[in-house]
Write a protein that holds these residues in place. Structure first.
Motif, PDB file in Angstrom:
ATOM      1  N   ILE A  60       1.938  -6.200   4.695  1.00 39.55           N
ATOM      2  CA  ILE A  60       1.117  -5.163   4.231  1.00 39.55           C
ATOM      3  C   ILE A  60       0.472  -4.666   5.740  1.00 39.55           C
ATOM      4  CG2 ILE A  60      -0.860  -6.368   3.438  1.00 39.55           C
ATOM      5  CD1 ILE A  60       0.154  -3.052   2.152  1.00 39.55           C
ATOM      6  N   VAL A  64       0.765  -0.875   7.328  1.00 44.63           N
ATOM      7  CA  VAL A  64      -0.233  -0.279   8.026  1.00 44.63           C
ATOM      8  C   VAL A  64       0.041   0.421   9.378  1.00 44.63           C
ATOM      9  CG1 VAL A  64      -2.793  -0.117   8.592  1.00 44.63           C
ATOM     10  CG2 VAL A  64      -2.151  -1.095   6.364  1.00 44.63           C
ATOM     11  N   SER A  67       2.681   3.049   9.520  1.00 46.84           N
ATOM     12  CA  SER A  67       2.345   4.198   9.131  1.00 46.84           C
ATOM     13  C   SER A  67       1.523   4.787  10.346  1.00 46.84           C
ATOM     14  CB  SER A  67       1.377   4.148   7.722  1.00 46.84           C
ATOM     15  OG  SER A  67       1.155   5.520   7.373  1.00 46.84           O
ATOM     16  N   LEU A  89      -5.291  -3.532   2.068  1.00 43.68           N
ATOM     17  CA  LEU A  89      -5.413  -2.502   1.269  1.00 43.68           C
ATOM     18  C   LEU A  89      -6.618  -1.724   1.626  1.00 43.68           C
ATOM     19  CD1 LEU A  89      -3.722  -3.060  -2.277  1.00 43.68           C
ATOM     20  CD2 LEU A  89      -2.876  -1.531  -0.577  1.00 43.68           C
ATOM     21  N   ALA A  92      -6.514  -0.074   4.406  1.00 39.03           N
ATOM     22  CA  ALA A  92      -5.607   1.093   4.403  1.00 39.03           C
ATOM     23  C   ALA A  92      -6.805   2.290   3.823  1.00 39.03           C
ATOM     24  CB  ALA A  92      -4.334   0.921   3.677  1.00 39.03           C
ATOM     25  N   LEU A  99       0.422   4.840   2.513  1.00 39.19           N
ATOM     26  CA  LEU A  99       1.454   3.820   2.414  1.00 39.19           C
ATOM     27  C   LEU A  99       1.619   3.626   0.817  1.00 39.19           C
ATOM     28  CD1 LEU A  99       0.048   0.895   1.356  1.00 39.19           C
ATOM     29  CD2 LEU A  99      -0.550   1.220   3.639  1.00 39.19           C
ATOM     30  N   SER A 157       0.482   9.728  -1.269  1.00 39.63           N
ATOM     31  CA  SER A 157       0.071   9.004  -0.087  1.00 39.63           C
ATOM     32  C   SER A 157      -0.102   9.838   1.211  1.00 39.63           C
ATOM     33  CB  SER A 157       0.879   7.715   0.001  1.00 39.63           C
ATOM     34  OG  SER A 157       2.000   8.222   0.760  1.00 39.63           O
ATOM     35  N   PRO A 163      -3.430   4.845   0.577  1.00 40.55           N
ATOM     36  CA  PRO A 163      -2.417   3.886  -0.252  1.00 40.55           C
ATOM     37  C   PRO A 163      -2.202   4.260  -1.621  1.00 40.55           C
ATOM     38  CG  PRO A 163      -4.539   2.693   0.410  1.00 40.55           C
ATOM     39  CD  PRO A 163      -4.503   3.957   0.807  1.00 40.55           C
TER      40      PRO A 163
END
Lengths: 374, 281
Positions: A60, A64, A67, A89, A92, A99, A157, A163
């Motif tokens: 994850i 990030v 992105s 998360l 994010a 994402l 997103s 996210p």
């Protein structure tokens, strides 16, 4: 457009490619690994990258990073992996990084029954991370919905710089169904808005005239700051109540004020209904049949299948159910989403129908519980 | 006209002074890193817009707040996977990871291990002050055995983690130890590391007088600096056995590994282009 016979998982993988996915990072976990394997084969053909990392935490965090390198990025996981991803998360959310996480629920808690289904993680999918905000959650119940909602997840997103969780389950994951596959030109694809300011004047968290800031990425000369600390519009650490207040309310509002636009559902017999069976994900398949069964018996029943679970579109759901006498919330857990709906349907009789099954609860199980309350 | 510093073009000068305590070694480290980058930009090897700093959490990771480049100050221990992804998507980027010994070698240890195993194209700079400075002096994987920390108040019973040996064993292209007591040497080390493909790992021994120094009776910045300087021996091409990490006997600084194996991007692109005729990536 063409039709194919696909599982929910492969539908997600195919739709992510159509949505413009350029980077997938993942770690094997049942029941999602076939999303990973399909993309590992297919995505490089479209110029995308697929990398297996050492764990879900790395995966994850890589998503990030990708992105911020301008790539549309995704990972897929299940309960144990999603638990590991929660801290990132939250990153994010505060850094407003677009994402998608495909979250294919299995039976829990802990290792549970890894190959079988459940809906235990419906609240965790949006409330699991620290920081007290909401991320959009979409829940498919068929391979076709998995396909369509994946496209929608990427668009949300990018549009809201957030996210998005695509909340599937082990039944949807491996059930085959006919799926209308659309070409890139046949689908509406949203890309993040780019800054129009001169390089030196760009402020990565300045929403200009809305709630969502334009997003520059690494390598473009903007000297972007990705900042996990509470920050001002420049991305500078701002340990002050006014800055925290401003950031929190903007992050909160950009999601909740979009709830109407993000809302998606389907229904049966809703315009002639006393008893509404509300459901989502694979459980909705049985709930629809249960509604039909009840109607055949003369009960004015209907079904409402929610495809957008969060943010909750309170006015929309209240309005859809305004003429209904009783609302039954059917789900494969101890009655989690029921608590959310009970909160917004205060003037209605709302009943929880919690069914714990390793597969889809059968329609007669739903009818059996509903009967006790009629 | 305002007086400017030669490194000002590389700094967010409106954020100076830094948050670091007086006497902290991180300013010396950042100066050396920026001078090395400046030389590589002057030479044309690097472009300013293609350099990115990534850090997790801790005093060293806060180094990402000041350089005027693309920067990410992410979460504790996770700078490496973030940076790998940026590099894969944009191979023209030079990813500089800055982190403390806790950020890189404790909570981020698994990511470091796998980045080394991949020979991922990153420059990892681990500034080692032998303690958790930001949180007030708890045990670090690099805290010398026997020393007081707030979470081992009767003395650290654990062996120290020698990250140099780890990096060398797992196949990094470049592994060096340096020290803020030798800033010119540190600058030369970073300068060299910036030109490497694959993983370049640089440990920078540093001073934290406010926390580490205070706990061992060397709170005066000069005293701690002189103590570290006494413990450091510069060697040309030392062997990996000489990298022993020992507060009592001191530390050898120098280049322990310098090789040129294919980096992760090289092998990744080789396999993809083999399958797609070079057209896909």
């Amino acid at each position: 457009m063409r039709y194919e016979y696909l599982t929910g998982n492969i539908a997600i993988a195919e739709a992510s490619i159509v949505s413009g996915l350029k980077f997938y990072a993942g770690y094997p976990i049942t029941p999602t690994s076939d999303i990973f394997e399909h993309l590992a084969r297919e995505l490089p053909k479209y110029g995308g990258h697929v990398i297996q990392f050492e764990d879900e935490i790395a995966s994850i965090n890589a998503v990030v990073g990708a992105s911020w390198a301008c790539a549309k990025a995704m990972t897929a996981t299940s309960g144990p992996g999603f638990s590991l991803m929660l801290e990132a998360l939250s990153l994010a959310v505060i850094t407003e990084t677009p994402l998608v996480v495909a979250y294919v629920m299995r039976t829990g808690p802990s290792t549970g029954v890894p190959t079988r289904s459940g809906q235990y993680d419906v609240l965790q999918s949006t409330y699991g991370f620290h920081g007290g905000l909401v991320i959009p959650v979409l829940a498919p119940s068929t391979p076709q919905e998995a396909y369509d909602l994946t496209v929608k997840a990427f668009n949300i997103s990018e549009k809201l710089r957030t996210p998005v969780v695509l909340l599937s389950d082990a039944v949807v994951a491996h059930t085959y169904g006919k799926v209308a596959i659309r070409e890139r030109s046949e689908v509406e694809i949203v890309d993040r808005s780019k800054p129009s300011t001169p390089l030196s004047e760009y402020r990565p968290y300045d929403p200009v005239d809305g709630l969502v800031p334009p997003m520059a990425c690494f390598g473009e000369g903007y000297s972007v700051l990705v900042e996990s600390l509470t920050h001002d519009e420049r991305g500078y650490y701002a340990p002050r109540s006014d800055a925290q207040r401003k950031l929190m309310w903007r992050l909160y509002r950009k999601i909740t004020e979009s709830s109407g636009k993000l809302f998606d559902y389907s229904s049966l017999y809703l315009d002639d209904c006393d008893v509404a069976l509300v459901s989502y994900g694979s459980t909705a398949l049985s709930t629809q049949v249960a509604a039909k069964t009840l109607r055949e018996r003369g009960v004015r029943a209907c079904s409402l299948k929610l495809k957008t679970l969060f943010p909750i579109y309170e006015e929309g759901i209240s309005k859809l159910l305004k003429n209904v006498e009783k609302v039954f919330v059917v789900e494969n857990n101890v009655g989690l989403y029921y608590r959310e709906l009970r909160g917004i349907l205060k003037d209605r009789d709302v009943v929880s129908v919690p069914l714990i099954d390793l597969d889809v609860p059968l329609p007669q199980e739903v009818v059996g519980v509903v009967d006790k309350w009629l | 006209m305002a007086v400017t510093h030669p490194l000002d073009p590389y700094l967010r000068v409106d954020r100076i002074p830094t948050m670091w305590c007086p006497g902290c070694g991180l300013g010396i480290a950042l100066g050396a890193i920026l001078r090395a980058i400046d030389r590589r930009i002057e030479e044309g090897l690097l472009k300013k817009e293609n350099i990115a700093f990534v850090g997790g959490i801790g005093c060293t990771a806060r180094m990402t707040l000041y350089p005027y480049f693309d920067s990410a100050h992410v979460i504790h221990g996770r700078a490496i996977p973030f940076a790998i992804a940026v590099k894969v998507v944009k191979p023209e980027m030079k990813m500089v990871i800055v982190g403390g010994d806790g950020d890189i070698a404790a909570i981020g240890g698994n990511h470091l291990l796998h980045a080394l195993k991949r020979n991922a194209d990153l420059l990892v700079i681990m500034v080692n002050n032998m303690t958790y400075g930001m949180t007030g002096g708890q045990l670090a994987p690099t805290t010398p055995r026997g020393l007081y920390t707030t979470t081992t108040p009767y003395g650290n019973p654990e062996r120290e983690l020698n990250v140099i040996k780890l990096a060398a064993a797992l196949g990094a292209n470049y592994v060096a130890r340096s020290s803020i007591t030798h800033p010119q040497l540190l600058e030369r080390t970073i300068y060299k590391a910036l030109a490497k493909r694959g993983l370049a790992f640089v440990e920078v021994l540093s001073t934290c007088p406010e926390i580490f120094g205070r706990h061992i009776g060397l709170r005066n910045p000069v005293d701690l600096y002189m103590e570290l300087k006494k413990k450091v021996t510069v060697k040309t091409n030392p062997s990996i056995e000489e990298s022993d990490y020992d507060w009592g006997r001191g530390f050898v600084i120098g280049e322990f590994v310098d090789r040129d194996e294919p980096g992760f991007l090289d092998t990744y692109r080789e396999y993809i282009s083999k399958s797609f005729g070079g057209g896909a990536v």
